[in-house]
Design an enzyme around this catalytic site. Structure first.
Site, PDB file in Angstrom:
ATOM      1  N   ASP A 189       0.871  -1.175   0.000  1.00 61.02           N
ATOM      2  CA  ASP A 189       0.000   0.000   0.000  1.00 61.02           C
ATOM      3  C   ASP A 189       0.909   1.227   0.000  1.00 61.02           C
ATOM      4  O   ASP A 189       2.134   1.113  -0.144  1.00 61.02           O
ATOM      5  CB  ASP A 189      -0.999  -0.034   1.162  1.00 61.02           C
ATOM      6  CG  ASP A 189      -0.338   0.161   2.522  1.00 61.02           C
ATOM      7  OD1 ASP A 189       0.914   0.208   2.596  1.00 61.02           O
ATOM      8  OD2 ASP A 189      -1.065   0.265   3.524  1.00 61.02           O
ATOM      9  N   CYS A 246       3.273  -3.348   3.861  1.00 59.42           N
ATOM     10  CA  CYS A 246       2.379  -2.240   4.216  1.00 59.42           C
ATOM     11  C   CYS A 246       3.000  -1.554   5.421  1.00 59.42           C
ATOM     12  O   CYS A 246       4.219  -1.645   5.626  1.00 59.42           O
ATOM     13  CB  CYS A 246       0.944  -2.713   4.442  1.00 59.42           C
ATOM     14  SG  CYS A 246       0.672  -3.841   5.814  1.00 59.42           S
ATOM     15  N   THR A 262       2.662  -2.178   8.646  1.00 60.97           N
ATOM     16  CA  THR A 262       3.105  -3.178   9.618  1.00 60.97           C
ATOM     17  C   THR A 262       3.416  -4.538   9.001  1.00 60.97           C
ATOM     18  O   THR A 262       4.044  -5.384   9.652  1.00 60.97           O
ATOM     19  CB  THR A 262       1.998  -3.427  10.653  1.00 60.97           C
ATOM     20  OG1 THR A 262       0.822  -3.864   9.938  1.00 60.97           O
ATOM     21  CG2 THR A 262       1.688  -2.168  11.455  1.00 60.97           C
ATOM     22  N   HIS A 283      10.488 -24.321   7.578  1.00 59.62           N
ATOM     23  CA  HIS A 283       9.499 -25.125   8.301  1.00 59.62           C
ATOM     24  C   HIS A 283       8.062 -24.931   7.805  1.00 59.62           C
ATOM     25  O   HIS A 283       7.262 -25.862   7.872  1.00 59.62           O
ATOM     26  CB  HIS A 283       9.539 -24.793   9.798  1.00 59.62           C
ATOM     27  CG  HIS A 283      10.755 -25.349  10.483  1.00 59.62           C
ATOM     28  ND1 HIS A 283      10.879 -25.397  11.855  1.00 59.62           N
ATOM     29  CD2 HIS A 283      11.899 -25.890   9.982  1.00 59.62           C
ATOM     30  CE1 HIS A 283      12.063 -25.931  12.182  1.00 59.62           C
ATOM     31  NE2 HIS A 283      12.708 -26.227  11.055  1.00 59.62           N
ATOM     32  N   HIS A 324       7.910 -31.438   8.736  1.00 61.39           N
ATOM     33  CA  HIS A 324       7.304 -30.121   8.520  1.00 61.39           C
ATOM     34  C   HIS A 324       6.237 -30.169   7.424  1.00 61.39           C
ATOM     35  O   HIS A 324       5.273 -29.409   7.458  1.00 61.39           O
ATOM     36  CB  HIS A 324       8.387 -29.101   8.176  1.00 61.39           C
ATOM     37  CG  HIS A 324       9.463 -29.034   9.215  1.00 61.39           C
ATOM     38  ND1 HIS A 324       9.215 -28.632  10.510  1.00 61.39           N
ATOM     39  CD2 HIS A 324      10.773 -29.375   9.153  1.00 61.39           C
ATOM     40  CE1 HIS A 324      10.338 -28.706  11.203  1.00 61.39           C
ATOM     41  NE2 HIS A 324      11.296 -29.159  10.417  1.00 61.39           N
ATOM     42  N   ARG A 344       2.902 -31.018   8.852  1.00 58.58           N
ATOM     43  CA  ARG A 344       2.280 -29.899   9.576  1.00 58.58           C
ATOM     44  C   ARG A 344       1.710 -28.859   8.608  1.00 58.58           C
ATOM     45  O   ARG A 344       0.633 -28.304   8.848  1.00 58.58           O
ATOM     46  CB  ARG A 344       3.305 -29.273  10.521  1.00 58.58           C
ATOM     47  CG  ARG A 344       3.698 -30.234  11.625  1.00 58.58           C
ATOM     48  CD  ARG A 344       4.976 -29.837  12.315  1.00 58.58           C
ATOM     49  NE  ARG A 344       5.343 -30.858  13.305  1.00 58.58           N
ATOM     50  CZ  ARG A 344       6.545 -30.946  13.855  1.00 58.58           C
ATOM     51  NH1 ARG A 344       7.501 -30.083  13.526  1.00 58.58           N
ATOM     52  NH2 ARG A 344       6.805 -31.892  14.730  1.00 58.58           N
TER      53      ARG A 344
HETATM   54  C1  RB5 Z   1      -2.120   2.163   6.604  1.00 57.57           C
HETATM   55  O1  RB5 Z   1      -2.148   3.342   7.346  1.00 57.57           O
HETATM   56  C2  RB5 Z   1      -1.839   0.971   7.508  1.00 57.57           C
HETATM   57  O2  RB5 Z   1      -2.977   0.672   8.244  1.00 57.57           O
HETATM   58  C3  RB5 Z   1      -1.403  -0.202   6.691  1.00 57.57           C
HETATM   59  O3  RB5 Z   1      -0.272   0.132   5.960  1.00 57.57           O
HETATM   60  C4  RB5 Z   1      -1.045  -1.455   7.446  1.00 57.57           C
HETATM   61  O4  RB5 Z   1      -0.132  -1.205   8.462  1.00 57.57           O
HETATM   62  C5  RB5 Z   1      -2.169  -2.298   7.879  1.00 57.57           C
HETATM   63  O5  RB5 Z   1      -2.022  -3.416   8.387  1.00 57.57           O
END
Ligand code: RB5
Length: 153
Positions: free
Chosen positions: A8, A67, A69, A100, A135, A138
């Site tokens: 994103d 993205c 996170t 794994h 593995h 699993r």
């Molecule tokens: C965008 O602001 C943020 O929510 C996105 O990049 C991401 O971290 C979502 O999981």
């Protein structure tokens, strides 16, 4: 190897950097979007889904998703049957994701890791191979969950 990339707005800069890095190593990199770092209204599920579907369709062998996170975009990818995407913030987990868990996609957060750490994560991911054996059983058990809920691979 062909690698699908998706991000994103939060991950576009790091995505372009990582694509160049892998291209210099001989990989073929395909960008499935998003493309505008100033479009803060764009949505991470779309590129996550596109890269996962490209792997499922055989257009790409592996994928890199970024993205803010790494969470949202990997959650979207993991909804595509047959796909295993792992969020990693350090190389050890990235190696285990392949060795794994036989993940086809590595995901991370551009707001979590910097360029150097992201490079170590990606290089580790692409430098490892699935170990199979115990593995494999699993991983099969994970994929059986999809089948039990009526999704087809
Ligand atoms: C965008 O602001 C943020 O929510 C996105 O990049 C991401 O971290 C979502 O999981």
């Amino acid at each position: 190897m062909t690698v699908g990339f998706g991000s994103d707005h939060a991950g576009i800069e790091l995505k372009l950097y990582m694509m160049k890095h892998l291209e210099e190593k001989g990989y073929t990199c395909v960008d499935y979007g998003n493309y505008d770092p100033n479009d803060r209204g764009d949505d991470y599920p779309e590129p996550g889904r596109k890269v996962a579907e490209a792997i499922r369709a055989g257009e790409c062998e592996k994928g890199v998703l970024i993205c803010g996170t790494g969470l949202g975009i990997s959650l979207a990818a993991n909804k595509v049957p047959g796909i295993r995407a792992a969020v990693c913030s350090e190389p050890f987990t990235a190696s285990m994701a392949v060795r794994h868990n036989n993940c086809q996609i590595i995901a991370f957060g551009a707001r979590v890791v910097g360029r150097e750490l992201a490079t170590m994560i990606v290089d580790t991911f692409f430098g490892c191979e699935f170990e199979g054996g115990r593995h494999a059983k699993r991983v099969d058990m994970i994929m059986q969950i999809e089948k039990d809920y009526g999704k087809t691979e």
